[in-house]
Design a protein around this motif. Structure first.
Motif, PDB file in Angstrom:
ATOM      1  N   LYS A  60       0.827  -1.211   0.000  1.00  0.00           N
ATOM      2  CA  LYS A  60       0.000   0.000   0.000  1.00  0.00           C
ATOM      3  C   LYS A  60       0.861   1.260   0.000  1.00  0.00           C
ATOM      4  O   LYS A  60       0.630   2.188  -0.773  1.00  0.00           O
ATOM      5  N   ASP A  61       1.884   1.285   0.862  1.00  0.00           N
ATOM      6  CA  ASP A  61       2.740   2.473   0.945  1.00  0.00           C
ATOM      7  C   ASP A  61       3.497   2.703  -0.359  1.00  0.00           C
ATOM      8  O   ASP A  61       3.616   3.832  -0.831  1.00  0.00           O
ATOM      9  N   GLU A  62       4.014   1.593  -0.957  1.00  0.00           N
ATOM     10  CA  GLU A  62       4.756   1.724  -2.212  1.00  0.00           C
ATOM     11  C   GLU A  62       3.858   2.228  -3.333  1.00  0.00           C
ATOM     12  O   GLU A  62       4.252   3.089  -4.135  1.00  0.00           O
ATOM     13  N   ILE A  63       2.613   1.695  -3.370  1.00  0.00           N
ATOM     14  CA  ILE A  63       1.680   2.111  -4.422  1.00  0.00           C
ATOM     15  C   ILE A  63       1.310   3.584  -4.243  1.00  0.00           C
ATOM     16  O   ILE A  63       1.252   4.353  -5.217  1.00  0.00           O
ATOM     17  N   GLU A  64       1.072   3.977  -2.988  1.00  0.00           N
ATOM     18  CA  GLU A  64       0.741   5.383  -2.736  1.00  0.00           C
ATOM     19  C   GLU A  64       1.886   6.299  -3.143  1.00  0.00           C
ATOM     20  O   GLU A  64       1.672   7.374  -3.706  1.00  0.00           O
ATOM     21  N   GLN A  65       3.124   5.835  -2.881  1.00  0.00           N
ATOM     22  CA  GLN A  65       4.281   6.639  -3.267  1.00  0.00           C
ATOM     23  C   GLN A  65       4.386   6.756  -4.782  1.00  0.00           C
ATOM     24  O   GLN A  65       4.619   7.844  -5.326  1.00  0.00           O
ATOM     25  N   LYS A  66       4.202   5.614  -5.475  1.00  0.00           N
ATOM     26  CA  LYS A  66       4.252   5.635  -6.939  1.00  0.00           C
ATOM     27  C   LYS A  66       3.117   6.481  -7.514  1.00  0.00           C
ATOM     28  O   LYS A  66       3.315   7.203  -8.514  1.00  0.00           O
ATOM     29  N   GLU A  67       1.925   6.379  -6.904  1.00  0.00           N
ATOM     30  CA  GLU A  67       0.810   7.185  -7.387  1.00  0.00           C
ATOM     31  C   GLU A  67       1.104   8.672  -7.219  1.00  0.00           C
ATOM     32  O   GLU A  67       0.805   9.475  -8.113  1.00  0.00           O
ATOM     33  N   THR A  68       1.699   9.022  -6.075  1.00  0.00           N
ATOM     34  CA  THR A  68       2.042  10.425  -5.842  1.00  0.00           C
ATOM     35  C   THR A  68       3.053  10.916  -6.867  1.00  0.00           C
ATOM     36  O   THR A  68       2.915  12.023  -7.428  1.00  0.00           O
ATOM     37  N   GLU A  69       4.078  10.072  -7.127  1.00  0.00           N
ATOM     38  CA  GLU A  69       5.077  10.449  -8.126  1.00  0.00           C
ATOM     39  C   GLU A  69       4.441  10.602  -9.510  1.00  0.00           C
ATOM     40  O   GLU A  69       4.749  11.544 -10.254  1.00  0.00           O
ATOM     41  N   ALA A  70       3.545   9.663  -9.844  1.00  0.00           N
ATOM     42  CA  ALA A  70       2.883   9.724 -11.158  1.00  0.00           C
ATOM     43  C   ALA A  70       2.008  10.976 -11.274  1.00  0.00           C
ATOM     44  O   ALA A  70       2.010  11.660 -12.304  1.00  0.00           O
ATOM     45  N   TRP A  71       1.266  11.257 -10.205  1.00  0.00           N
ATOM     46  CA  TRP A  71       0.426  12.451 -10.227  1.00  0.00           C
ATOM     47  C   TRP A  71       1.269  13.716 -10.349  1.00  0.00           C
ATOM     48  O   TRP A  71       0.896  14.658 -11.070  1.00  0.00           O
ATOM     49  N   ASN A  72       2.389  13.753  -9.624  1.00  0.00           N
ATOM     50  CA  ASN A  72       3.260  14.929  -9.704  1.00  0.00           C
ATOM     51  C   ASN A  72       3.781  15.144 -11.124  1.00  0.00           C
ATOM     52  O   ASN A  72       3.811  16.278 -11.629  1.00  0.00           O
ATOM     53  N   ARG A  73       4.205  14.020 -11.765  1.00  0.00           N
ATOM     54  CA  ARG A  73       4.684  14.138 -13.147  1.00  0.00           C
ATOM     55  C   ARG A  73       3.557  14.580 -14.067  1.00  0.00           C
ATOM     56  O   ARG A  73       3.748  15.449 -14.942  1.00  0.00           O
ATOM     57  N   LEU A  74       2.368  13.983 -13.877  1.00  0.00           N
ATOM     58  CA  LEU A  74       1.232  14.300 -14.737  1.00  0.00           C
ATOM     59  C   LEU A  74       0.798  15.757 -14.547  1.00  0.00           C
ATOM     60  O   LEU A  74       0.543  16.481 -15.519  1.00  0.00           O
ATOM     61  N   ILE A  75       0.724  16.189 -13.285  1.00  0.00           N
ATOM     62  CA  ILE A  75       0.327  17.570 -13.014  1.00  0.00           C
ATOM     63  C   ILE A  75       1.336  18.548 -13.598  1.00  0.00           C
ATOM     64  O   ILE A  75       0.985  19.601 -14.137  1.00  0.00           O
ATOM     65  N   GLY A  76       2.639  18.165 -13.504  1.00  0.00           N
ATOM     66  CA  GLY A  76       3.680  19.020 -14.082  1.00  0.00           C
ATOM     67  C   GLY A  76       3.505  19.181 -15.577  1.00  0.00           C
ATOM     68  O   GLY A  76       3.595  20.306 -16.118  1.00  0.00           O
TER      69      GLY A  76
END
Length: 450
Positions: free
Chosen positions: A217-233
């Motif tokens: 769960k923690d790893e997925i949340e971290q990857k999701e956050t990274e993906a969202w940050n890249r996408l938002i950028g």
């Protein structure tokens, strides 16, 4: 000494028995010395009994040795008989075999303790169920990580664990014949996402089930956050690129018409040009939003059986004219293959169209531009490869090419590879890429064949 040897003792006993038998026969037939006859008979009987016990002692030692090996009894000792017995070499071999057997047993025990210690230290929960031990399936191993992840004690029987966490037990039993699964469980009022794998194993005639799982769960949340940050950028960059000129032109138009009731010809032309620019950028922004929705709203694949040859034949018909116009040699091989894969033909064709189109643009400025499409079968996987001799992809860009709206191609939308990867994920497959800049690039569609 030689008189302790089995052969000497056996022969001497047989000789004595034969002599006593001959003497007894002679006394009975030729004399009436009854006391002597009785005495010789008793001696003969004693010799026969002694021979029996002597042979039986050796047989008993052999049986004891075999039983010790079967029961793994390492306390049996033949040292005394190895020096004083009738078979010193035999008893010495018995002792050596028992010693080797003991050493192997100790090494196995040491290795078991080592593996057990390692499994106790790893952060992955491991449960081993002995399916043939009893009717209630005994748990042979339950490590500390499993206790912590499931928040349960180390149960001795599987049915007790299943009663405590029924969702976990039922989900594991669904893949009891082997497989992986993501389980979303609520443990102690906390949502936990477990990546679970079940491996059935037959060992020495016994059936075991190895269950391993870890909280991702923690790893997925971290990857999701990274993906969202890249996408938002990326989204922010694209929106700003469109909004900035629109805002600037709006200010210019506002200054042009403020406090004016009429405009001259030049001002009208400037106004038209500005409005056209605003419309063009607005249309571009709308297209961008449509592309984003296209990524997020892919249709669910309708899986049907299709041969690899059929897929390659269709893509050859579709893409050959476009490649010919661009003066690119498109070589589609093995169109007669009968290997069958379950997939959505329309979606996979779209993926191949995206890849081949990218390859056509990648080889535009190359001498002898060439693209080849073929397949290969490795173990239980089928790969469809699209290879070109274009400019290639720099290592720094390999991590970014699947990010939505990221593109290295002029006028590219940056969503083709993103959509292609999502389509492959929906088919439980993936896309792999290998590229050597200024040499070749290969995109591979990976399907599970079995």
């Amino acid at each position: 000494m030689f008189y302790n040897r089995f052969t000497f003792r056996l022969i001497s006993r047989l000789v004595i028995i034969n002599l006593l038998g001959y003497l007894l026969f002679y006394l009975i037939t030729n004399t009436q010395l009854w006391f002597t006859i009785i005495g010789v008979s008793l001696i003969l009987l004693g010799s026969i009994i002694s021979l029996y016990y002597y042979i039986n002692e050796i047989r008993s030692d052999i049986n004891r040795f075999i039983l010790a090996v079967k029961t793994r009894d390492h306390t049996l000792n033949f040292k005394n008989k190895a020096t004083k017995g009738s078979f010193p070499e035999l008893y010495q071999s018995f002792g050596e075999i028992l010693q080797v057997h003991k050493q192997i047993r100790l090494e196995q025990e040491a290795m078991f303790q080592l593996i057990k210690t390692i499994l106790e230290q790893v952060p992955v929960g491991v449960i081993v169920v002995n399916n043939t031990a009893t009717a209630k399936e005994e748990i042979a191993f339950f490590n500390q990580a499993a206790t912590n992840l499931l928040a349960v004690p180390a149960y001795k029987y599987w049915h007790r664990l299943k009663q405590h966490i029924p969702d976990f037990g039922s989900e594991v039993e669904q893949i009891a014949k082997g497989g992986k699964k993501f389980l979303e469980l609520k443990i102690q009022e906390k949502l936990t996402l477990l990546s679970t794998e079940v491996i059935p194993l037959n060992l020495y005639g016994k059936d075991y089930t190895i269950i391993s799982f870890q909280n991702i769960k923690d790893e997925i949340e971290q990857k999701e956050t990274e993906a969202w940050n890249r996408l938002i950028g990326v989204i922010s960059h694209e929106i700003l690129n469109s909004i900035t000129p629109i805002s600037s032109l709006s200010d210019t138009l506002n200054s042009m018409v403020t406090d004016k009731e009429t405009l001259n010809l030049d001002e009208m032309e400037d106004l038209k040009t500005a409005l056209q620019t605003i419309k063009r950028r607005s249309t571009g922004l709308l297209d961008f939003v449509k592309d984003y929705r296209l990524i997020a709203e892919l249709p669910t694949p309708s899986l049907e059986s299709h041969t690899i040859g059929e897929i390659l034949k269709h893509i050859k018909i579709l893409m050959q004219p476009f490649a010919r116009v661009k003066k690119v040699l498109l070589d589609v091989e093995q169109t007669s293959s009968k290997i069958t894969v379950k997939l959505d033909l329309k979606l996979i064709e779209q993926v191949l169209i995206n890849l081949i189109t990218n390859s056509i643009y990648a080889v535009e400025d190359r001498d002898n531009p060439h693209i080849s499409v073929n397949y290969r079968l490795e173990n239980t996987r089928v790969y469809i490869d699209v290879t070109d001799n274009g400019k290639g992809i720099e290592p720094a860009d390999l991590e970014k090419i699947f990010v939505p709206f990221y593109t290295t191609r002029k006028n590219g939308s940056g969503i083709g590879l993103t959509i292609s990867r999502n389509i492959m994920k929906m088919h439980r497959g993936s896309i792999e890429v290998v590229s050597v800049p200024n040499d070749y690039t290969t995109f591979s569609l990976l399907f599970n064949y079995i």
